[in-house]
Scaffold this motif. Sequence first.
Motif, mmCIF file in Angstrom:
data_model
loop_
_atom_site.group_PDB
_atom_site.id
_atom_site.type_symbol
_atom_site.label_atom_id
_atom_site.label_comp_id
_atom_site.label_asym_id
_atom_site.label_seq_id
_atom_site.Cartn_x
_atom_site.Cartn_y
_atom_site.Cartn_z
ATOM 1 N N HIS A 36 -5.439 8.191 -11.811
ATOM 2 C CA HIS A 36 -5.685 8.570 -10.420
ATOM 3 C C HIS A 36 -4.987 9.879 -10.049
ATOM 4 C CE1 HIS A 36 -6.508 8.056 -6.134
ATOM 5 N NE2 HIS A 36 -5.224 8.347 -5.893
ATOM 6 N N PRO B 147 4.371 6.856 -4.408
ATOM 7 C CA PRO B 147 3.068 6.268 -4.042
ATOM 8 C C PRO B 147 2.246 5.891 -5.273
ATOM 9 C CG PRO B 147 3.500 8.254 -2.777
ATOM 10 C CD PRO B 147 4.554 8.204 -3.844
ATOM 11 N N HIS B 148 1.607 4.707 -5.206
ATOM 12 C CA HIS B 148 0.741 4.236 -6.293
ATOM 13 C C HIS B 148 -0.360 3.385 -5.659
ATOM 14 C CE1 HIS B 148 -0.908 2.866 -9.904
ATOM 15 N NE2 HIS B 148 0.159 2.366 -10.522
ATOM 16 N N LYS B 149 -1.470 4.022 -5.287
ATOM 17 C CA LYS B 149 -2.532 3.338 -4.562
ATOM 18 C C LYS B 149 -3.223 2.258 -5.383
ATOM 19 C CE LYS B 149 -3.609 7.129 -1.405
ATOM 20 N NZ LYS B 149 -4.657 8.052 -0.905
ATOM 21 N N HIS B 150 -3.111 2.345 -6.694
ATOM 22 C CA HIS B 150 -3.836 1.400 -7.545
ATOM 23 C C HIS B 150 -2.937 0.301 -8.098
ATOM 24 C CE1 HIS B 150 -7.699 3.561 -7.569
ATOM 25 N NE2 HIS B 150 -6.947 4.654 -7.469
ATOM 26 N N ALA B 151 -1.755 0.145 -7.527
ATOM 27 C CA ALA B 151 -0.936 -1.015 -7.866
ATOM 28 C C ALA B 151 -1.526 -2.225 -7.159
ATOM 29 C CB ALA B 151 0.507 -0.790 -7.415
ATOM 30 N N GLU B 152 -1.578 -3.368 -7.823
ATOM 31 C CA GLU B 152 -2.293 -4.512 -7.282
ATOM 32 C C GLU B 152 -1.603 -5.116 -6.066
ATOM 33 O OE1 GLU B 152 -3.231 -7.417 -10.193
ATOM 34 O OE2 GLU B 152 -4.722 -6.144 -11.192
ATOM 35 N N ASN C 112 1.590 -3.748 -4.606
ATOM 36 C CA ASN C 112 2.349 -2.777 -3.819
ATOM 37 C C ASN C 112 1.664 -1.427 -3.925
ATOM 38 O OD1 ASN C 112 4.949 -4.505 -3.403
ATOM 39 N ND2 ASN C 112 4.538 -4.595 -5.601
ATOM 40 N N GLU C 113 1.956 -0.574 -2.993
ATOM 41 C CA GLU C 113 1.404 0.775 -3.053
ATOM 42 C C GLU C 113 2.459 1.779 -3.473
ATOM 43 O OE1 GLU C 113 -0.730 1.906 0.410
ATOM 44 O OE2 GLU C 113 -2.360 0.488 0.027
ATOM 45 N N ILE C 114 3.444 1.281 -4.210
ATOM 46 C CA ILE C 114 4.461 2.157 -4.779
ATOM 47 C C ILE C 114 4.643 1.805 -6.250
ATOM 48 C CG2 ILE C 114 5.716 2.512 -2.620
ATOM 49 C CD1 ILE C 114 7.725 0.389 -3.586
#
Length: 511
Positions: free
Chosen positions: A391, A456-461, A463-465
């Motif tokens: 991403h 930030p990690h939008k594709h974590a299931e 959490n978004e971090i």
Amino acid sequence: MTPSSQIEKTWLSHVRHELRTPVNIILGYSEIILEDLESTELQTALLQDEAIANLKTIHDCGTQILSLVNTLSDSDYVEFNDYQVDLGHIRLKFHAPVNTILTLIDHLLTHEDLSASHADLEKIHVATNNLTQNINRIISFSVNQPNYQQPARELLTLTGTAINPVMVEETAQTITALEGEAEVVMQTVNTFKILIVDDKEANRTLLSRRLSRQGYLVDTACNGQESLEMLEHEGYDLLLLDILMPQMNGYEVLTQLKKHESWRNIPVIMISALNEIDSVVKCIQLGAEDYLTKPFNPVLLKARIGACLEKKRLRDQEILYTKQLAQAHAEILKVNHQLERMAALDGLTQVANRRSFDDVISQQWRMHCQMQQQLALIFLDVDYFKRFNDHYGHLQGDDCLRSVAQAIAQTIQRPNDLVARYGGEEFAVILPQTSLPIACAIAQTICQAVRTLAIPHKHAEMNEIVTVSLGVTSIVPTTEKSPEHLIKLADQALYKAKAQGRNQVFALTGE
């Protein structure tokens, strides 16, 4: 040798070392991917066999390139003016293995089944290209600028590699300064300074005139005490010392000379009317270089003085060269320490690399076998890192790994603990003399430290971090087992942490 030429030679040495960095990336990452492939199954056996064969070829090509890089370090190639044709030949030899690596990497990157290894494959690709560019720059420079007319600073940044210019210049300046000292000694060996010690003015004047005509610098002292006072303020290369003098005789002066740290190496020729063998023996026993009886033969005097001063020159040269060796050795140790440190670090994250981990875990295992104390190990993995890379891109992925690594390193405070990048997005922490509860507490601290980064990690299931999963184990090593047993337990614990939802710590005992 001029300072400029010394910098050039020192620079070249450092450049050659830095060329090994991309080669180590090629070898290291191909080894890691091979290990991963041999422990997993791809969609088809044929694809797996093909991938393993290609990676082995890449590794073989890396080994071949390393041999060619070592060729550039051979003493026969140090002078650029003498090996321009050879460099062109070396560039041709680089061409085949480099192209083979790039072709095979491009081919492996087309397989979706190898997507887990794509990031490592791309690192090999980048390292190979960087190596090629550096080789071409060095060779082009040596061919186009054979006389090294470029300024030293330009030389130091020519290849674009991670060479420390200050370290190179300091090393070059040290060597140049030492060579300068040697040149001064060689230029002044014929300007020796001699002190004549005799209570008879006529003897002093005669010797002084003879030696002055031969080109020596001459001072005189009328007794032993005066000679010692003069030695306190002046440096002399030779003493001509009479034996029979009032107040302090020649034997006493000689004894004082040999006791003094700064004077004991000054050669002394005893000149006396005494010609008894006992007198000669006594002088030699006290440390005199030679003995001449009055009246002396001018030819023999000249020969004896020449021989003594030649010994003095050789002794001074030996002392200087010993000093040079000691200082050069200290510089080499300093540079080697820095290079060893660089070789032990992961280039991306600046924590210990896989090879350092393997060395330390083996050492600690042996030590804990003897001590019979617990050795703990934490394995941690960045959650959903492939999704992050896909991403945000590999540059952001590299930044993420650097931040995570530093967060781990800042959590680990004890000097004997080791934080290492184990491979890809996986890290390991070795904790000597640590029980399982303490190791779990440290792992929880690491887990929280990574969460606190709030990457930030939008594709974590969930959490978004960015988060990490950690597996922890601690055992008392035994000679019946190996470090692989500890590694296997930590890996199993990490697997459990992932299976239970990630972003957590799972502990596994060795029982």
